[in-house]
Design a protein around this motif. Structure first.
Motif, PDB file in Angstrom:
ATOM      1  N   THR A 149       5.030  -7.680   0.531  1.00 57.27           N
ATOM      2  CA  THR A 149       5.377  -8.111  -0.989  1.00 57.27           C
ATOM      3  C   THR A 149       6.651  -8.901  -0.993  1.00 57.27           C
ATOM      4  OG1 THR A 149       4.412  -5.964  -1.585  1.00 57.27           O
ATOM      5  CG2 THR A 149       5.863  -7.002  -3.110  1.00 57.27           C
ATOM      6  N   MET A 150       7.573  -8.686  -0.357  1.00 55.61           N
ATOM      7  CA  MET A 150       8.850  -9.595  -0.298  1.00 55.61           C
ATOM      8  C   MET A 150       8.421 -10.883   0.324  1.00 55.61           C
ATOM      9  SD  MET A 150      11.444 -11.069   1.600  1.00 55.61           S
ATOM     10  CE  MET A 150      10.778 -10.378   3.119  1.00 55.61           C
ATOM     11  N   ALA A 151       7.930 -11.016   1.384  1.00 53.17           N
ATOM     12  CA  ALA A 151       7.804 -12.280   1.996  1.00 53.17           C
ATOM     13  C   ALA A 151       6.670 -13.202   1.241  1.00 53.17           C
ATOM     14  CB  ALA A 151       6.889 -12.011   3.499  1.00 53.17           C
ATOM     15  N   GLU A 152       5.879 -12.800   0.503  1.00 52.93           N
ATOM     16  CA  GLU A 152       5.089 -13.484  -0.367  1.00 52.93           C
ATOM     17  C   GLU A 152       5.706 -14.156  -1.376  1.00 52.93           C
ATOM     18  OE1 GLU A 152       2.256 -11.581  -2.937  1.00 52.93           O
ATOM     19  OE2 GLU A 152       1.136 -13.452  -3.015  1.00 52.93           O
ATOM     20  N   GLU A 153       6.627 -13.522  -1.989  1.00 49.98           N
ATOM     21  CA  GLU A 153       7.873 -14.064  -3.019  1.00 49.98           C
ATOM     22  C   GLU A 153       8.749 -14.952  -2.581  1.00 49.98           C
ATOM     23  OE1 GLU A 153       8.502 -11.219  -6.000  1.00 49.98           O
ATOM     24  OE2 GLU A 153       6.391 -11.068  -6.598  1.00 49.98           O
ATOM     25  N   ILE A 199      -2.264 -12.159   5.012  1.00 47.28           N
ATOM     26  CA  ILE A 199      -2.462 -13.319   3.842  1.00 47.28           C
ATOM     27  C   ILE A 199      -1.215 -13.513   2.904  1.00 47.28           C
ATOM     28  CG2 ILE A 199      -3.698 -14.020   1.662  1.00 47.28           C
ATOM     29  CD1 ILE A 199      -6.318 -12.872   2.924  1.00 47.28           C
ATOM     30  N   ALA A 200      -0.742 -12.205   2.650  1.00 48.24           N
ATOM     31  CA  ALA A 200       0.542 -12.338   1.753  1.00 48.24           C
ATOM     32  C   ALA A 200       1.775 -12.944   2.489  1.00 48.24           C
ATOM     33  CB  ALA A 200       0.915 -10.685   1.172  1.00 48.24           C
ATOM     34  N   ILE A 201       2.153 -12.703   3.587  1.00 49.40           N
ATOM     35  CA  ILE A 201       3.143 -13.104   4.265  1.00 49.40           C
ATOM     36  C   ILE A 201       2.918 -14.476   4.589  1.00 49.40           C
ATOM     37  CG2 ILE A 201       4.259 -13.230   6.625  1.00 49.40           C
ATOM     38  CD1 ILE A 201       3.643 -10.073   6.725  1.00 49.40           C
ATOM     39  N   GLY A 202       1.703 -15.050   5.174  1.00 50.48           N
ATOM     40  CA  GLY A 202       1.518 -16.607   5.350  1.00 50.48           C
ATOM     41  C   GLY A 202       1.534 -17.238   4.234  1.00 50.48           C
ATOM     42  N   SER A 203       0.897 -16.798   3.054  1.00 50.54           N
ATOM     43  CA  SER A 203       0.892 -17.641   1.888  1.00 50.54           C
ATOM     44  C   SER A 203       2.040 -17.772   1.242  1.00 50.54           C
ATOM     45  CB  SER A 203      -0.298 -16.935   0.986  1.00 50.54           C
ATOM     46  OG  SER A 203       0.264 -15.983   0.262  1.00 50.54           O
ATOM     47  N   GLY A 204       3.197 -17.207   1.703  1.00 49.91           N
ATOM     48  CA  GLY A 204       4.182 -17.323   1.156  1.00 49.91           C
ATOM     49  C   GLY A 204       5.160 -18.803   1.513  1.00 49.91           C
ATOM     50  N   GLY A 205       4.733 -19.049   2.988  1.00 51.92           N
ATOM     51  CA  GLY A 205       5.235 -20.299   3.436  1.00 51.92           C
ATOM     52  C   GLY A 205       6.716 -20.081   3.780  1.00 51.92           C
TER      53      GLY A 205
END
Lengths: 667, 371
Positions: free
Chosen positions: B270-274, B236-242
């Motif tokens: 963590t990185m990919a989300e932001e 979810i974190a990676i995907g939601s980062g777009g």
């Protein structure tokens, strides 16, 4: 210029192969990353929002119910509760141990919580503790709020100050059932501590009383801690319902019924306002709005006085002699002269059967003026047969029998006004004259509820098509009812007859005479047979009612209106197995009407009634204690809503509606 | 004087260092610090500052190691391997006495994790082994079995700890050495077949939590609240980062605690989300550069020892990256392996920086004129 070291071709091949493999995996990872973030990005963005943002409902406050003067009949008090949602609980044992440490949970409570969790769907909240005092609630908030699935809730408990006196009318509230949630998917229905109407007005007007839930959009951490509020919409409290009921009158009527099983209805025939609608005995809706103890539930269900049944609207009784006004009006309209008389010798022959008058030796010469006060059956047999069932049934329907009214009650019994068409449909046989005789005196197939009798009386008193109402619409004025179209002189004759029932020397309800000066009551007694009387018993001679067990005694009925000079208030009183209308029901109606004019005098009449009742209650309690073998029904371990059997109206055995009813006494 | 200082012999030495790679590593570690700064809610403590300091110290260590000639490592390969293996045995002994799982060895002044060093020691010893193994003996039993034994001993000891991730890293590194040394390809095929056949037996030997991890990896939805939660939340974190991310300090999965281990194993998420897809690609490209350089170093190696060592080191670094990234993207089960240079954690960074130091030493040696 550095000299390049010699390369090993085999090694180079293999390193490049390995490097190629690494690059391939790198590309795969990049592709996967792009897949997650670009192609499935929207879905994951939603998932992350769903994680982050929670909609926290703000339960609306339930609307009050007040009487016609604004006195509250149902209101809310803050209730600090602790509820758990089994779905969200990770470790139930640990949770209960912590609750025990903070609040001190008894073993029984714990068993109940576990049982509730076991039998209900997992999304339905289970009550852990209710009615916590402030220090305990504060402690729970501080020490228990971080346990997943457990939530301290500030809810509102419903309070009914007048307890059982309003139980059937108002009903009670309770937690929504899983079925109700499944039907609507309204998230409010699984909000911990939320209550909906389960019976009576609370149930019928639930939408209006419920109000609109508010909501807060909050950002929460994984542990459910609120980080900040993103926005909120306030709740809209439910509407206050103003009833036509007069709280004091209702309370008085309920007390006056004492330990009788019965109903009292008072209706204002000018406006249709129901001033009192009492069904006793009843239950305490304050207890029902929480959790009904199994023992209490069992007692209520077993009680032969049917405290769970709203007799006012759902109880069905043969109207007995209170129906004779209908026959009289039908006869007058059919052209029978009020001076036409019959000679009553105590019996009426039709074919091979003999119908009896309640007076064994007969009434002698009876015309319409004396037929009602004397309640002479032979007179009504004669003219009922002469005008026929259709005329009687039509008049009965015009006066409001055999129909449901537009009232905010979850249940109303329609009763039955029989006629030829009905019999054809029901039994495939045509009507016969013997059935007309029985119907003419309010027996046979004829069946009514107390509310219908009150409306009938109000219509006779006013001559208008009175429609009862329970709620005052603040916008609209008093309703105006159209005339029934019954000739005023016919009504005057019947009203005079009813006046004489109470006020003349020959009347059957002289006990209903009112002692308030200047106010006179007009009424009619009725006594309805309940049990089957065999031919053998009839030959032996019918037992006196007082000698019979309670549940075989006749029903006592009385309908009345007052004042006779300018008829306004109509009353119907039914005492189940009350023996005789004139003797027992009429005084109740008298006292209730007295209360309208002189409350102090009416209250004075309560003292002996209540003293008598206490005596009886004591005697009965000691008798029951010995009899009650407390066999526990396993179903009683379930919560009440699972094994709720709606109370059934009492049924009457109709031996043969074409045969004469047994002899009765009328006082 | 100054000129002499600038033009001194060490200036020549410095010019032989691969500065591009050092810059890439510094950039990656700096990016890691930025991610850790955000993971701490916009705070240098507890992670970001320590991360930078550690990197600085370990970079110094790596440069120091780069000054050592590969011949030195070849000379001491056996003894280093022996010491680390003894350390592993020591861990088992201490664990046996104290009871419970043990990975650390307390030397009094510091605690060391011998299994981390074994990832490098196995490469050293095998590189030396093949350096002196006559050509053509790689696939013969007398050449093959000692090599396999060298791998199996430490791997078994680490499995006993139990530390599946490290054991796999050791085996992977060892197998890459065998591959590079020229062991016949059919043997790898046979090995894979044998491993597949032995998988059910290995399954019974796994710990319950390890089995669970595999099962949950196969179906994360089976346990959305437990271990599957990690994978789901990471995706979810990676995907939601777009594509471009939610923005620096604006990650919700990480800041609201939905993402577990956000500063260590799941730092990439963590990185990919932001930072989104672009941030993820930047990291992949950065490590890609380092790995390509490592392959290049191995191709130019002077001798079998240098070539094999460089290849093994590169492969071990790759193993770290691949396992971690596959895990956070939901392509592999949850194995506790951090992402080098990005994740917070001393021992992994130390292993990687020593590895880089060894690689730089070989690179320097490649550029040295003969003599």
């Amino acid at each position: 210029m550095t000299v390049r070291p010699p390369r090993d071709p085999a090694f180079t091949r293999r390193s490049l192969l390995l490097g190629g493999g690494m690059a391939a995996l790198g590309v795969t990872l990049a592709g996967r990353l792009a897949w997650l973030s670009v192609f499935e990005g929207e879905q994951y963005r939603l998932a992350s929002e769903e994680n982050r943002i929670q909609l926290r409902l703000i339960p609306p406050r339930r609307g009050w119910i007040v009487d016609r003067n604004g006195t509250p009949l149902a209101l809310n008090k803050p209730d600090y509760r602790l509820e758990l949602v089994p779905d969200q609980v990770i470790d139930l044992d640990a949770l209960l141990a912590r609750v025990r440490a903070v609040l001190g949970l008894s073993f029984d409570e714990e068993l109940r919580i576990r049982a509730d969790i076991a039998i209900q769907p997992k999304y339905v909240p289970v009550e852990v503790a209710r009615d916590l005092d402030w220090p305990k609630f504060a402690a729970a908030n501080v020490q228990l709020a971080d346990i997943p699935g457990l939530s301290p809730v500030r809810a509102f408990a419903r309070v009914y100050p007048d307890k059982d006196h309003f139980a059937h009318l108002l009903g009670y509230v309770g937690a929504p059932t899983p079925e109700q949630y499944k039907a609507t998917r309204d998230p409010m229905l699984i909000f911990p501590g939320f209550r909906i109407g389960k019976d009576g007005l609370e149930r019928h007007q639930d939408r209006q009383l419920r109000g609109e839930a508010g909501a807060r959009r909050v950002e929460v951490t994984a542990r459910g801690k609120v980080v900040r509020e993103l926005g909120s919409r306030g709740d809209v409290p439910g509407t206050t319902l103003r009833l036509t009921i007069d709280r004091d009158l209702q309370n008085y009527a309920a007390r006056r019924l004492a330990d009788n099983s019965g109903s009292v209805i008072v209706i204002d025939s000018w406006t249709g306002d129901l001033l009192a609608m009492v069904s006793m005995p009843a239950y305490d809706p304050n207890i029902f709005s929480q959790r009904v103890p199994a023992a209490l539930w069992r007692d209520l269900q077993r009680d032969d006085h049917t405290p769970l049944l709203n007799k006012s609207a759902m109880g069905l009784y043969p109207p007995g002699s209170t129906f004779k006004m209908v026959t009289a009006l039908a006869a007058l309209e059919a052209g029978v002269s009020p001076e036409d008389a019959v000679g009553c010798n105590g019996r009426y022959r039709l074919g091979t059967n003999t119908w009896h008058c309640h007076a064994r030796r007969g009434h002698g010469r009876v015309d319409m003026h004396s037929a009602l006060p004397k309640s002479c059956d032979v007179y009504f047999y004669t003219f009922g047969r002469q005008i026929g069932i259709e005329a009687i049934a039509t008049m009965a329907r015009r006066l409001g029998l055999g129909q449901k009214y537009d009232l905010p009650l979850p249940g109303q019994a329609a009763g039955l006004v029989p006629d030829n068409a009905w019999k054809q449909k029901r039994f495939g046989k045509s009507w016969n004259a013997g059935e007309t005789l029985n119907t003419a005196i309010g027996q046979g197939y004829l069946i009514t509820n107390p509310l219908q009798l009150a409306v009938m009386t109000a219509r006779i008193a006013s001559g208008r098509a009175v429609q009862p109402r329970l709620m005052i619409d603040p916008g609209a004025g008093a309703p105006v009812f159209p005339s029934l179209g019954i000739a005023e002189d016919h009504l005057a004759i019947v009203r005079q007859g009813m006046f004489d029932v109470v006020n003349s020397g020959m009347g059957t309800a002289r006990r209903a005479r009112m002692s308030v000066s200047g106010v006179h009551v007009a009424g009619k007694t009725g006594t309805a047979q309940v049990r089957r009387i065999t031919m053998a018993e009839r030959r032996r001679g019918v037992l006196r009612n007082e000698a019979l067990p309670w549940n075989q005694r006749d029903h006592a009925l009385f309908v009345a209106f007052a004042p006779t000079e300018e008829p306004r208030y109509a009353v119907s009183v039914i005492l189940e197995h009350g023996i005789a209308g004139g003797l027992y029901a009429a005084p109740v109606a008298r006292d209730v009407l007295t209360y309208l004019y002189d409350p102090a005098r009416a209250l004075a009449a309560l003292a002996p009634v209540e003293a008598e009742m206490r005596e009886r209650v004591r005697a009965r309690a000691s008798a029951r204690e010995t009899a009650d073998a407390a066999a526990t029904d396993p179903r009683m371990l379930m919560p009440p809503w699972l094994h709720w059997d709606p109370p059934q109206p009492p049924s009457f055995e109709i031996e043969d509606a074409a045969l004469p009813p047994p002899e009765r006494e009328e006082q | 004087m100054l000129t002499a200082l600038i033009n001194g012999p060490w200036a020549r030495e410095l010019s032989l260092l691969p500065w591009t790679i050092i810059a890439v590593l510094a950039a990656l570690a700096g990016f890691g610090a930025v991610v850790l700064y955000s993971a701490a809610g916009g705070n240098l403590s507890p992670w970001a500052l320590k991360h930078v300091i550690r990197f600085a110290i370990l970079l110094g260590l790596a440069l120091a190691i780069a000054m050592v000639r590969p011949q030195f490592w070849m000379k001491h390969a056996w003894s280093l391997y022996g010491i680390v293996l003894a350390g592993l045995v020591g861990v088992e002994l201490v664990g046996g006495i104290r009871g419970g799982s043990q990975r650390w060895l307390d030397l009094g002044i510091m605690e060391v994790q011998p299994s981390e060093f074994m990832k490098l020691a196995i490469l050293l010893v095998l590189a030396r082994y093949y350096h002196f193994l006559p050509k053509g003996y790689e696939t013969r039993p007398q050449g093959l079995f000692p090599a396999l034994a060298l791998i199996a001993m430490p791997a078994a000891l680490v499995m006993l700890q139990p530390d599946l991730g490290t054991a796999m890293a050791i085996v992977f590194g060892g197998l890459v050495m065998l591959f590079g040394a020229g062991v016949r390809l059919w043997l790898f095929g046979a090995g894979i077949a044998a491993a597949a056949a032995a998988a059910p037996i290995a399954w019974t030997m796994l710990h319950d939590y390890q089995r669970n991890r595999v099962l949950i990896f196969l179906d994360p939805a089976s346990d959305p609240r437990g271990a599957g939660y990690h994978i789901t939340q990471s995706k979810i974190a990676i995907g939601s980062g777009g594509i471009t991310g939610k923005g620096f300090l604006a990650g919700t999965q990480s800041h609201l605690d939905y993402l577990p281990e956000l500063q260590t194993d799941f730092a990439f998420a963590t990185m990919a989300e932001e930072w989104g897809l672009l941030g993820g690609l930047a990291i992949l490209v950065g490590f890609g550069i380092v790995l390509a350089w490592g392959i290049g170093v191995s191709l130019r190696g002077r001798g079998q020892f240098e070539r094999l060592l460089a290849l093994g080191l590169t492969a071990t670094l790759f193993f770290y990256l691949a396992i971690n990234l596959m895990m956070v993207m939901g392509l592999a089960p949850v194995v506790g392996i951090p992402l080098p240079l990005i994740s917070y954690g001393g021992s992994a960074m130390m292993t990687v920086m020593i590895l880089i130091g060894l690689l730089m030493g070989i690179a320097r040696d490649n550029k040295r004129p003969d003599g």
